[in-house]
Design a protein around this motif. Structure first.
Motif, PDB file in Angstrom:
ATOM      1  N   ALA A  97       0.830  -1.210   0.000  1.00  0.00           N
ATOM      2  CA  ALA A  97       0.000   0.000   0.000  1.00  0.00           C
ATOM      3  C   ALA A  97       0.859   1.252   0.000  1.00  0.00           C
ATOM      4  O   ALA A  97       0.564   2.231  -0.707  1.00  0.00           O
ATOM      5  CB  ALA A  97      -0.926  -0.010   1.212  1.00  0.00           C
ATOM      6  N   ALA A  98       1.927   1.245   0.794  1.00  0.00           N
ATOM      7  CA  ALA A  98       2.813   2.415   0.848  1.00  0.00           C
ATOM      8  C   ALA A  98       3.488   2.651  -0.497  1.00  0.00           C
ATOM      9  O   ALA A  98       3.595   3.797  -0.957  1.00  0.00           O
ATOM     10  CB  ALA A  98       3.854   2.223   1.946  1.00  0.00           C
ATOM     11  N   VAL A  99       3.948   1.579  -1.133  1.00  0.00           N
ATOM     12  CA  VAL A  99       4.588   1.703  -2.446  1.00  0.00           C
ATOM     13  C   VAL A  99       3.603   2.265  -3.461  1.00  0.00           C
ATOM     14  O   VAL A  99       3.922   3.174  -4.243  1.00  0.00           O
ATOM     15  CB  VAL A  99       5.132   0.337  -2.918  1.00  0.00           C
ATOM     16  CG1 VAL A  99       5.556   0.408  -4.380  1.00  0.00           C
ATOM     17  CG2 VAL A  99       6.313  -0.094  -2.061  1.00  0.00           C
ATOM     18  N   ALA A 100       2.373   1.722  -3.462  1.00  0.00           N
ATOM     19  CA  ALA A 100       1.381   2.117  -4.461  1.00  0.00           C
ATOM     20  C   ALA A 100       0.945   3.574  -4.288  1.00  0.00           C
ATOM     21  O   ALA A 100       0.918   4.345  -5.254  1.00  0.00           O
ATOM     22  CB  ALA A 100       0.171   1.187  -4.375  1.00  0.00           C
ATOM     23  N   PHE A 150       1.263 -14.935  -1.579  1.00  0.00           N
ATOM     24  CA  PHE A 150       1.275 -15.111  -3.034  1.00  0.00           C
ATOM     25  C   PHE A 150       0.670 -13.906  -3.756  1.00  0.00           C
ATOM     26  O   PHE A 150       1.171 -13.495  -4.809  1.00  0.00           O
ATOM     27  CB  PHE A 150       0.535 -16.401  -3.409  1.00  0.00           C
ATOM     28  CG  PHE A 150       1.284 -17.636  -3.018  1.00  0.00           C
ATOM     29  CD1 PHE A 150       2.450 -18.000  -3.683  1.00  0.00           C
ATOM     30  CD2 PHE A 150       0.850 -18.431  -1.968  1.00  0.00           C
ATOM     31  CE1 PHE A 150       3.161 -19.131  -3.315  1.00  0.00           C
ATOM     32  CE2 PHE A 150       1.556 -19.559  -1.594  1.00  0.00           C
ATOM     33  CZ  PHE A 150       2.718 -19.916  -2.265  1.00  0.00           C
ATOM     34  N   LEU A 151      -0.372 -13.308  -3.185  1.00  0.00           N
ATOM     35  CA  LEU A 151      -0.961 -12.137  -3.825  1.00  0.00           C
ATOM     36  C   LEU A 151      -0.011 -10.953  -3.765  1.00  0.00           C
ATOM     37  O   LEU A 151       0.178 -10.239  -4.764  1.00  0.00           O
ATOM     38  CB  LEU A 151      -2.285 -11.795  -3.148  1.00  0.00           C
ATOM     39  CG  LEU A 151      -3.053 -10.589  -3.713  1.00  0.00           C
ATOM     40  CD1 LEU A 151      -3.292 -10.755  -5.207  1.00  0.00           C
ATOM     41  CD2 LEU A 151      -4.374 -10.404  -2.967  1.00  0.00           C
ATOM     42  N   LEU A 157       6.010  -8.138  -7.960  1.00  0.00           N
ATOM     43  CA  LEU A 157       6.850  -8.516  -9.094  1.00  0.00           C
ATOM     44  C   LEU A 157       6.194  -8.296 -10.451  1.00  0.00           C
ATOM     45  O   LEU A 157       6.885  -8.311 -11.479  1.00  0.00           O
ATOM     46  CB  LEU A 157       7.272  -9.985  -8.964  1.00  0.00           C
ATOM     47  CG  LEU A 157       8.114 -10.329  -7.734  1.00  0.00           C
ATOM     48  CD1 LEU A 157       8.395 -11.822  -7.672  1.00  0.00           C
ATOM     49  CD2 LEU A 157       9.416  -9.542  -7.740  1.00  0.00           C
ATOM     50  N   GLN A 158       4.872  -8.098 -10.459  1.00  0.00           N
ATOM     51  CA  GLN A 158       4.190  -7.960 -11.735  1.00  0.00           C
ATOM     52  C   GLN A 158       3.483  -6.616 -11.915  1.00  0.00           C
ATOM     53  O   GLN A 158       3.413  -6.098 -13.027  1.00  0.00           O
ATOM     54  CB  GLN A 158       3.150  -9.089 -11.895  1.00  0.00           C
ATOM     55  CG  GLN A 158       3.729 -10.485 -11.876  1.00  0.00           C
ATOM     56  CD  GLN A 158       4.652 -10.767 -13.050  1.00  0.00           C
ATOM     57  OE1 GLN A 158       4.434 -10.260 -14.158  1.00  0.00           O
ATOM     58  NE2 GLN A 158       5.683 -11.564 -12.834  1.00  0.00           N
ATOM     59  N   VAL A 159       2.942  -6.071 -10.851  1.00  0.00           N
ATOM     60  CA  VAL A 159       2.158  -4.834 -10.960  1.00  0.00           C
ATOM     61  C   VAL A 159       2.997  -3.603 -10.639  1.00  0.00           C
ATOM     62  O   VAL A 159       2.972  -2.610 -11.376  1.00  0.00           O
ATOM     63  CB  VAL A 159       0.922  -4.892 -10.043  1.00  0.00           C
ATOM     64  CG1 VAL A 159       0.117  -3.593 -10.132  1.00  0.00           C
ATOM     65  CG2 VAL A 159       0.049  -6.086 -10.403  1.00  0.00           C
ATOM     66  N   PHE A 160       3.745  -3.671  -9.543  1.00  0.00           N
ATOM     67  CA  PHE A 160       4.547  -2.521  -9.122  1.00  0.00           C
ATOM     68  C   PHE A 160       6.039  -2.780  -9.299  1.00  0.00           C
ATOM     69  O   PHE A 160       6.861  -2.246  -8.571  1.00  0.00           O
ATOM     70  CB  PHE A 160       4.250  -2.181  -7.658  1.00  0.00           C
ATOM     71  CG  PHE A 160       2.823  -1.800  -7.407  1.00  0.00           C
ATOM     72  CD1 PHE A 160       2.328  -0.584  -7.841  1.00  0.00           C
ATOM     73  CD2 PHE A 160       1.968  -2.672  -6.753  1.00  0.00           C
ATOM     74  CE1 PHE A 160       1.009  -0.232  -7.622  1.00  0.00           C
ATOM     75  CE2 PHE A 160       0.647  -2.334  -6.529  1.00  0.00           C
ATOM     76  CZ  PHE A 160       0.166  -1.110  -6.971  1.00  0.00           C
ATOM     77  N   ASN A 167      13.902  -7.284  -9.705  1.00  0.00           N
ATOM     78  CA  ASN A 167      13.864  -7.971  -8.414  1.00  0.00           C
ATOM     79  C   ASN A 167      13.298  -7.105  -7.297  1.00  0.00           C
ATOM     80  O   ASN A 167      13.297  -7.515  -6.137  1.00  0.00           O
ATOM     81  CB  ASN A 167      15.268  -8.447  -8.015  1.00  0.00           C
ATOM     82  CG  ASN A 167      15.758  -9.564  -8.910  1.00  0.00           C
ATOM     83  OD1 ASN A 167      14.995 -10.450  -9.282  1.00  0.00           O
ATOM     84  ND2 ASN A 167      17.036  -9.524  -9.270  1.00  0.00           N
ATOM     85  N   SER A 168      12.824  -5.901  -7.622  1.00  0.00           N
ATOM     86  CA  SER A 168      12.278  -5.032  -6.599  1.00  0.00           C
ATOM     87  C   SER A 168      11.084  -4.268  -7.144  1.00  0.00           C
ATOM     88  O   SER A 168      10.866  -4.200  -8.359  1.00  0.00           O
ATOM     89  CB  SER A 168      13.330  -4.044  -6.092  1.00  0.00           C
ATOM     90  OG  SER A 168      13.615  -3.074  -7.082  1.00  0.00           O
ATOM     91  N   THR A 169      10.319  -3.702  -6.242  1.00  0.00           N
ATOM     92  CA  THR A 169       9.200  -2.862  -6.651  1.00  0.00           C
ATOM     93  C   THR A 169       9.707  -1.472  -7.022  1.00  0.00           C
ATOM     94  O   THR A 169      10.889  -1.157  -6.857  1.00  0.00           O
ATOM     95  CB  THR A 169       8.178  -2.725  -5.518  1.00  0.00           C
ATOM     96  OG1 THR A 169       8.807  -2.059  -4.410  1.00  0.00           O
ATOM     97  CG2 THR A 169       7.646  -4.063  -5.072  1.00  0.00           C
ATOM     98  N   LEU A 170       8.784  -0.652  -7.493  1.00  0.00           N
ATOM     99  CA  LEU A 170       9.108   0.761  -7.668  1.00  0.00           C
ATOM    100  C   LEU A 170       9.553   1.327  -6.325  1.00  0.00           C
ATOM    101  O   LEU A 170       8.968   0.997  -5.286  1.00  0.00           O
ATOM    102  CB  LEU A 170       7.882   1.517  -8.173  1.00  0.00           C
ATOM    103  CG  LEU A 170       7.412   1.198  -9.599  1.00  0.00           C
ATOM    104  CD1 LEU A 170       6.022   1.786  -9.826  1.00  0.00           C
ATOM    105  CD2 LEU A 170       8.405   1.730 -10.625  1.00  0.00           C
TER     106      LEU A 170
END
Length: 347
Positions: A97-100, A150-151, A157-160, A167-170
């Motif tokens: 949530a914080a990343v998004a 898993f979610l 790895l796929q959305v953010f 290997n990392s999110t935004l």
């Protein structure tokens, strides 16, 4: 007078915890000695790695931050008569949530509030299943932890995902990152927020009507109901508040830990804090103020482990020693929890 009596009531559990630490350290020293290692040198390295310098002490406090918050999640449940082990999955979603949110609203407060809100929402299904369908919280929270794993992994790895580093999110934008308290360390304002959160939970649990209802529901639900408390509502609040602190732990972990300020390698840098928080809560006797010191103890063990290895003690043995100390210290809190559960079941 009330404060004096309250402090006097803490003397026995504090003494028991200190004694347990000493016993655990002694047993750990025996294990090292019988395994052919220098126990004195190993413990000296452990203390040096945890408290030997400002940077080492800063690392200890940094590692204790998420543990304090996830321990509070378990402690609130325990005080309400629940065995809530859902903090692990909630941490993941607090971090996501914080990343998004900070990608759009580049403000640390936005990330913190997002983690708290999503954490509370993620706990609601387990709360509803417990209150309205009688599903045991251990079963439901374990299942939700796996769903979360898993979610959240897919989201990370796929959305953010970071196009520059798969290997990392935004990363958290610079404007939404928490300021560091000690230069060239990972200690940020997140630690202060965790301490304030623990104090707020203490005030709520011991000095408000809501806290009184939560604790009486855990001690004797029938008596609480007779006194005008609705145990079902107390359980719902227990899950919600616990979700808020665990979600906050995830948000702070990505917003305050340099250098990447992201969820790295799947969920590597947010994994395990929910489970470790159970031990921290037991060591802190399921009390928010005790959890602060217990969290720092666990943080010291984690921070000093690397330097302990430099004395020739392998990592596996370091983990054994950590485990012995933790088990010894957690025993009094575990006995309290079982005693409370037995009394609740026989009431």
């Amino acid at each position: 007078m009330n404060l004096k009596n309250e402090l006097r009531g803490y003397a026995k559990p504090v003494a028991e915890s200190v004694l347990a630490i000493l016993i655990g350290a002694f047993i750990g020293a025996l294990v090292l000695w019988f395994s052919g290692y220098d126990a004195i040198a190993a413990y000296r390295a452990l203390l040096s790695g945890s408290f030997g310098s400002l940077s080492n002490f800063a690392e200890t406090l940094s590692k204790s931050t998420p543990l304090i918050l996830t321990a509070i999640t378990f402690a609130i449940g325990a005080r309400t008569g629940l065995f809530n082990i859902g903090a692990e999955g909630t941490v993941y979603f607090g971090a996501i949530a914080a990343v998004a949110v900070t990608q759009s609203v580049r403000n640390p407060l936005a990330g913190i509030l997002a983690g708290i809100l999503v954490g509370a929402l993620w706990m609601l299904p387990a709360a509803v299943l417990k209150v309205y369908r009688g599903v045991h919280e251990v079963i439901s929270t374990i299942m939700f932890n796996w769903i979360a794993f898993f979610l959240a992994s897919w989201l990370a790895l796929q959305v953010f995902e970071n196009p520059m580093n798969p290997n990392s999110t935004l990363p958290i934008p610079p404007g939404a990152r928490l300021p560091l308290l000690v230069k060239n360390s990972t200690l940020s304002l997140a630690f202060v927020i965790a301490i304030i959160s623990a104090i707020v939970v203490y005030v709520v649990m011991w000095h408000t009507k809501l806290g009184y209802e939560l604790r009486t529901s855990g001690q004797n639900p029938r008596a609480a109901e007779y006194g005008g408390t609705n145990p079902k509502v107390a359980m719902l609040w227990s899950f919600v508040i616990g979700g808020m602190t665990a979600g906050l732990a995830g948000a702070l972990q990505v917003m305050g830990i340099p250098p990447s300020y992201s969820i790295s390698q799947g969920l590597a840098n947010v994994y395990g804090y929910g489970f470790d928080g159970i031990g921290v809560s037991l060591v802190g006797r399921n009390h928010p103020l005790g959890i602060i010191f217990a969290g720092i103890l666990f943080g010291a063990l984690n921070a000093g482990a690397t330097q302990m290895q430099q004395t020739g003690v392998p990592l596996e043995m370091v983990k054994v020693i950590e485990g012995i100390i933790i088990v010894a210290v957690a025993v009094p809190g575990l006995l309290d929890l079982f005693t409370r559960a037995f009394r609740r079941g026989s009431s």
